[in-house]
Write a protein that holds these residues in place. Structure first.
Motif: not given
Length: 468
Positions: A191-193, A240-245, A290-292
């Motif tokens: 998800l960070k990618r 920990k995952l929702i902030p990566l959306i 966050l960048p697209p």
């Protein structure tokens, strides 16, 4: 005159005789139990050979606290399967290993075992073998392979291959049943990618499915019957995952229909930030900034990055900048032919090079970087690496007029992209004025405006564009 005496080697007989010792059940002094059940399979061996061939066994068999029974040393290796240990043991006694008929799962098991037993040479060989000959098995068992190799840095090559397979067709991976059992740390890394090429709403939907599967008891309950505790449990799972959306990449319709029903699982500060974005169009410094996600296409450039090349490839195909490219889409190769950092900025030479492309009808891409101008207060807030605007031109020499002029705000930005296909658009190198003239249509606050400026370039690069 006597001839030179050549030493004869009798390795085959030596290995055969040592292997016969392994099959002789009367001379052993070590018993090794392997398999999940410690008595699943029993192997006999010789401590001197084990110590001579393996640093692991040398350390463990020299330990005064080793377990003995009836004067025999007992070792238990429940993490190694019987078939894998049989192959390892034959390698210890003969230095040979045949993998012709071994399954991908067993080869993976051999890699794990060789790392655990400190067979460095074997560990390297097995990884190379798997990458070369077991690629199809890895593709079909990505979650198993990733879970096996993700925690150990020595598995770097295998791990990168697994990630590469996922990025090649993430839609197939994320919609597979195996995705729901993916480890949280691996999912977080994906998800960070920025190059995970999926629509953000699809990522959100499958993240929710993953969270439900990972939260004890939720998958067996109709969501319409969830209580407050059920939502809280899901919130904890996804914390920990929702902030990566990348919520700013989700349309307002999809946000209302597919995200809002799970409002309670989204941390309050993130939800408020996202609402502010949808209501006011304001990108904050947090999650909405966050960048697209953008794919990458390799390009040997000092001006733009691979994600910019991906956008340019989409524009060449007359597609949107953020469109997801499929496996069967055209593959573009950008081959560097001129770089000003090596050749200098010679306006006459650049024009001659471009004229040559036009004469031969060879599609080319030209990139020009200029320094942006800011007032003093703006300049203080700008990172020096972001003060360079990029203009470019793609010339196809195609009767359909697929040529265009474009701009990126800087080398790190892929949000503020602009493209102009107007016949009157210009990117021209003025030999006599020693500057670059750019004229292109841009949309600004709903209006169409012409950008018309002259500047001295800092860097120039020219590429031929080939289709593979």
């Amino acid at each position: 005159m006597s001839g030179k005496i050549v030493a004869r080697k009798f390795h085959d007989n030596l290995f055969r005789d040592i292997l016969s010792m392994l099959k002789d059940t009367n001379s052993h002094d070590v018993i090794i139990y392997v398999g999940e059940n410690q008595y699943d399979k029993k192997f006999t061996a010789h401590s001197n050979i084990l110590k001579a061939r393996s640093k692991y066994f040398k350390n463990n068999l020299s330990n005064k606290y080793i377990t003995r029974k009836d004067n025999l040393i007992e070792i238990k290796k429940p993490s190694i399967s019987p078939n894998v240990f049989r192959i390892i043991l034959e390698y210890i006694y003969t230095g040979k290993m045949c993998l012709t008929n071994q399954s991908g799962e067993d080869v993976l098991g051999l890699i794990v075992a060789s790392e655990e037993l400190l067979f460095d040479e074997l560990f390297t060989y097995l990884q190379e073998h798997m990458i070369k000959y077991q690629r199809r098995w890895i593709q079909q068992n990505l979650v198993l392979a990733l879970h096996t190799v993700s925690e150990i840095s020595n598995y770097k090559n295998l791990r990168e291959l697994c990630i590469q397979f996922i990025l090649e067709d993430p839609q197939v991976f994320i919609t597979s049943k195996e995705f729901l059992s993916l480890d949280e740390n691996i999912l977080s890394e994906l998800l960070k990618r920025d190059d995970l090429q999926l629509e953000e709403i699809v990522i959100w939907e499958y993240l929710i499915k993953w969270g439900i599967k990972q939260t004890f008891g939720l998958s067996n309950i109709d969501r319409t019957k969830w209580n407050k505790e059920d939502y809280e449990a899901l919130k904890e799972t996804l914390n920990k995952l929702i902030p990566l959306i990348r919520f700013s990449e989700i349309s307002s319709d999809d946000f209302y229909d597919k995200v809002c029903p799970f409002e309670v699982v989204i941390p309050n500060h993130i939800y408020k930030e996202v609402l502010k974005f949808y209501m006011k169009g304001v990108l904050s410094e947090g999650v909405t900034a966050l960048p697209p996600r953008a794919g990458v296409i390799n390009i040997d450039s000092k001006i733009i990055k691979p994600n910019h090349a991906y956008i340019i490839a989409n524009w060449i195909d007359r597609r949107g900048a953020k469109d997801i490219r499929k496996k069967d889409d055209l593959k573009y190769e950008f081959k560097i032919n001129h770089r000003s950092s090596l050749c200098g900025i010679n306006f006459g030479a650049i024009n001659n090079l471009c004229n040559g492309y036009e004469h031969d009808h060879n599609p080319y891409l030209i990139l020009v970087q200029r320094q942006n101008t800011y007032n003093i207060s703006q300049q203080k807030s700008q990172n020096s690496s972001q003060n360079f605007k990029i203009y470019g031109e793609y010339n196809s020499f195609n009767p359909k007029n697929d040529s265009f002029i474009f701009s990126f705000e800087n080398e790190n930005d892929i949000k503020n992209t602009k493209i102009c296909r107007d016949m009157n658009a210009v990117l021209r190198f003025n030999k006599y004025n020693q500057n670059v003239h750019v004229k292109m249509l841009e949309y600004c606050n709903g209006d169409v405006e012409w950008t018309n400026e002259n500047f001295v370039p800092i860097k120039v690069e020219i590429f031929t564009v080939n289709v593979n």
